[in-house]
Design an enzyme around this catalytic site. Sequence first.
Site, PDB file in Angstrom:
ATOM      1  N   GLU A   1      -2.134   5.113   3.048  1.00 44.95           N
ATOM      2  CA  GLU A   1      -1.962   3.763   2.565  1.00 44.95           C
ATOM      3  C   GLU A   1      -3.484   2.944   2.270  1.00 44.95           C
ATOM      4  O   GLU A   1      -3.444   2.106   1.467  1.00 44.95           O
ATOM      5  CB  GLU A   1      -1.169   2.818   3.698  1.00 44.95           C
ATOM      6  CG  GLU A   1       0.110   3.116   3.673  1.00 44.95           C
ATOM      7  CD  GLU A   1       0.405   4.418   4.426  1.00 44.95           C
ATOM      8  OE1 GLU A   1      -0.393   5.013   5.209  1.00 44.95           O
ATOM      9  OE2 GLU A   1       1.639   4.764   4.838  1.00 44.95           O
TER      10      GLU A   1
ATOM     11  N   GLU B   1       0.000  -9.247  -0.822  1.00 48.44           N
ATOM     12  CA  GLU B   1      -0.657  -8.463   0.333  1.00 48.44           C
ATOM     13  C   GLU B   1      -1.918  -7.551   0.129  1.00 48.44           C
ATOM     14  O   GLU B   1      -2.089  -6.337   0.347  1.00 48.44           O
ATOM     15  CB  GLU B   1       0.274  -7.645   1.034  1.00 48.44           C
ATOM     16  CG  GLU B   1      -0.114  -7.404   2.514  1.00 48.44           C
ATOM     17  CD  GLU B   1       0.960  -6.608   3.165  1.00 48.44           C
ATOM     18  OE1 GLU B   1       1.042  -5.505   3.325  1.00 48.44           O
ATOM     19  OE2 GLU B   1       1.872  -7.313   4.138  1.00 48.44           O
TER      20      GLU B   1
ATOM     21  N   HIS C   1      13.404   5.418  12.566  1.00 45.26           N
ATOM     22  CA  HIS C   1      12.831   5.603  10.969  1.00 45.26           C
ATOM     23  C   HIS C   1      13.565   7.087  10.661  1.00 45.26           C
ATOM     24  O   HIS C   1      13.711   7.982  11.345  1.00 45.26           O
ATOM     25  CB  HIS C   1      11.597   5.652  10.957  1.00 45.26           C
ATOM     26  CG  HIS C   1      11.041   5.598   9.449  1.00 45.26           C
ATOM     27  ND1 HIS C   1      11.025   6.705   8.571  1.00 45.26           N
ATOM     28  CD2 HIS C   1      10.394   4.574   8.730  1.00 45.26           C
ATOM     29  CE1 HIS C   1      10.597   6.165   7.486  1.00 45.26           C
ATOM     30  NE2 HIS C   1      10.181   4.822   7.618  1.00 45.26           N
TER      31      HIS C   1
ATOM     32  N   ARG D   1       2.204   8.227   9.111  1.00 45.60           N
ATOM     33  CA  ARG D   1       1.784   9.642   8.877  1.00 45.60           C
ATOM     34  C   ARG D   1       0.773  10.232   9.718  1.00 45.60           C
ATOM     35  O   ARG D   1       1.254  11.452  10.027  1.00 45.60           O
ATOM     36  CB  ARG D   1       1.618   9.862   7.454  1.00 45.60           C
ATOM     37  CG  ARG D   1       2.677  10.315   6.269  1.00 45.60           C
ATOM     38  CD  ARG D   1       2.343  10.506   4.892  1.00 45.60           C
ATOM     39  NE  ARG D   1       3.294  10.993   4.175  1.00 45.60           N
ATOM     40  CZ  ARG D   1       4.312  10.073   3.814  1.00 45.60           C
ATOM     41  NH1 ARG D   1       4.832   9.094   4.316  1.00 45.60           N
ATOM     42  NH2 ARG D   1       5.283  10.889   2.982  1.00 45.60           N
TER      43      ARG D   1
ATOM     44  N   HIS E   1       6.394   5.149  12.497  1.00 48.07           N
ATOM     45  CA  HIS E   1       6.757   6.050  11.358  1.00 48.07           C
ATOM     46  C   HIS E   1       5.520   6.721  10.739  1.00 48.07           C
ATOM     47  O   HIS E   1       5.460   7.329   9.725  1.00 48.07           O
ATOM     48  CB  HIS E   1       7.526   5.428  10.423  1.00 48.07           C
ATOM     49  CG  HIS E   1       6.564   4.316   9.637  1.00 48.07           C
ATOM     50  ND1 HIS E   1       5.735   4.359   8.465  1.00 48.07           N
ATOM     51  CD2 HIS E   1       6.732   2.930   9.722  1.00 48.07           C
ATOM     52  CE1 HIS E   1       5.564   3.190   8.180  1.00 48.07           C
ATOM     53  NE2 HIS E   1       5.940   2.290   8.972  1.00 48.07           N
TER      54      HIS E   1
ATOM     55  N   ASP F   1       0.763  -1.305   0.135  1.00 42.51           N
ATOM     56  CA  ASP F   1      -0.082   0.147   0.135  1.00 42.51           C
ATOM     57  C   ASP F   1       0.730   1.265   0.175  1.00 42.51           C
ATOM     58  O   ASP F   1       0.485   2.391   0.509  1.00 42.51           O
ATOM     59  CB  ASP F   1      -0.889  -0.048   1.192  1.00 42.51           C
ATOM     60  CG  ASP F   1      -0.071  -0.277   2.417  1.00 42.51           C
ATOM     61  OD1 ASP F   1       0.955   0.081   2.476  1.00 42.51           O
ATOM     62  OD2 ASP F   1      -0.582  -0.824   3.426  1.00 42.51           O
TER      63      ASP F   1
END
Length: 372
Positions: free
Chosen positions: A133, A119, A245, A214, A212, A97
């Site tokens: 995503e 996936e 990250h 968003r 990480h 994604d």
Amino acid sequence: MIKILILFGTRPEAIKMAPLVEEFKKRKDKFDVKVCVTGQHREMLDQVLDFFDIVPDFDMDLMKPNQNLYNLTAEILTGLKPILESYRPEFVFVHGDTTTTMAGSIASFYAGAKVCHVEAGLRTFDKLSPFPEEVNRQITGRIADYHFAPTSTSKENLLKENVDESKIIVTGNTVIDALLQSVEKVSKKPTLFAEELSKELGEKRVVLITGHRRENHGAGFERICQAIKKLATVKPEVVFIYPVHLNPKVLEPVNKNLSGVENVMLIEPLAYENFIWLMNRSTVILTDSGGVQEEAPSLGKPVLVLRDTTERPEAIEAGTVILVGTDVDLIVNHTMELLENEDKLIEMSNRHNPYGDGQACRKIADFISNSR
Ligand code: UD1
Ligand code: UDP
């Protein structure tokens, strides 16, 4: 020869596609396989390529510091045109994604290739969580010709969207293939990192942290850091290890809030083999990562998920993860419970992993083989 292009761009896609690259390369009588990386990630992608000995046939090398979604999407689309038009793959494999997945599937559709989504079918049905995503995978799901779903729940999600059942193949998640192959590789020879950290830690217990997403940037990360700071103060005998990250929107708040806290170790992202070792060495894992939620149960490690939604309900049902979000008290209380209540820790550690048996890539390659 059937021409296959395997396309990815970020660390987790690389980990989850690496065993698929190997599986297709083993079948060289039937398949001509090439690997294209967008380079949406750079250092974190290269760590994985090194470990799995993958040399990309095409490297678009797109990453820019603090990149934005608009440029990245546009550059992936336009950059893929000459690659797709020169190699002319029959099948393009995309994963999950990310922006690479979404733009890569559109470009492959434009080029007339069959899009194979690995996936496939994970959903929260909330456009904003995870952002972007959820929309990336829904777009990819509309375009894909074949959907390799990790579980029957992800298959059900696709059926609800009227995807033709004959195009959905339940395979397990390729992350388990990668994990099992890597654990075997790593167990033969401990890395220098593992040897040195092992000595430094002695008998101390470890809480491992990654993050990480968003939707956690800003206030979410501030709260996650506050919770870690609080835990580190109440539990001075525990070491909190956080491989941070490289996204500046993560690095900055984490460094600002946590550097200098005595029992918190902020370190650079770890090579996959070292990260697996560290997961194994940990007592509890706090993460907002998708991949880690799938891997940790295979290693018998309880996971507290630093998100409000999840597209991985199987793990919650199996009892291997608990959704705690980014609320300071919830993070602190759940972590304390696992650190102090041995029965609870053992109960969560012994749950069954719902994400597969390490045969996903074989099933995917068999399907494509039999479809021709
Ligand atoms: C991306 C994916 C996310 C995935 C995550 C895995 C999108 C929109 N997001 O998020 O779905 O879960 O990767 O980690 O596709 N950076 C480096 N070196 C690296 C990697 C990143 O310096 O090797 C820094 C750069 O400044 C880069 C920034 O991180 O611009 C953001 O990278 P990006 O891929 O846009 O977003 P992620 O948060 O990594
Ligand atoms: N990982 C790694 N080094 C690290 C942290 C994570 O190799 O320092 C691996 C981890 O084992 C998992 C993947 O990276 O397979 C998860 O990546 P990330 O959390 O960036 O993305 P997500 O899974 O959330 O998309």
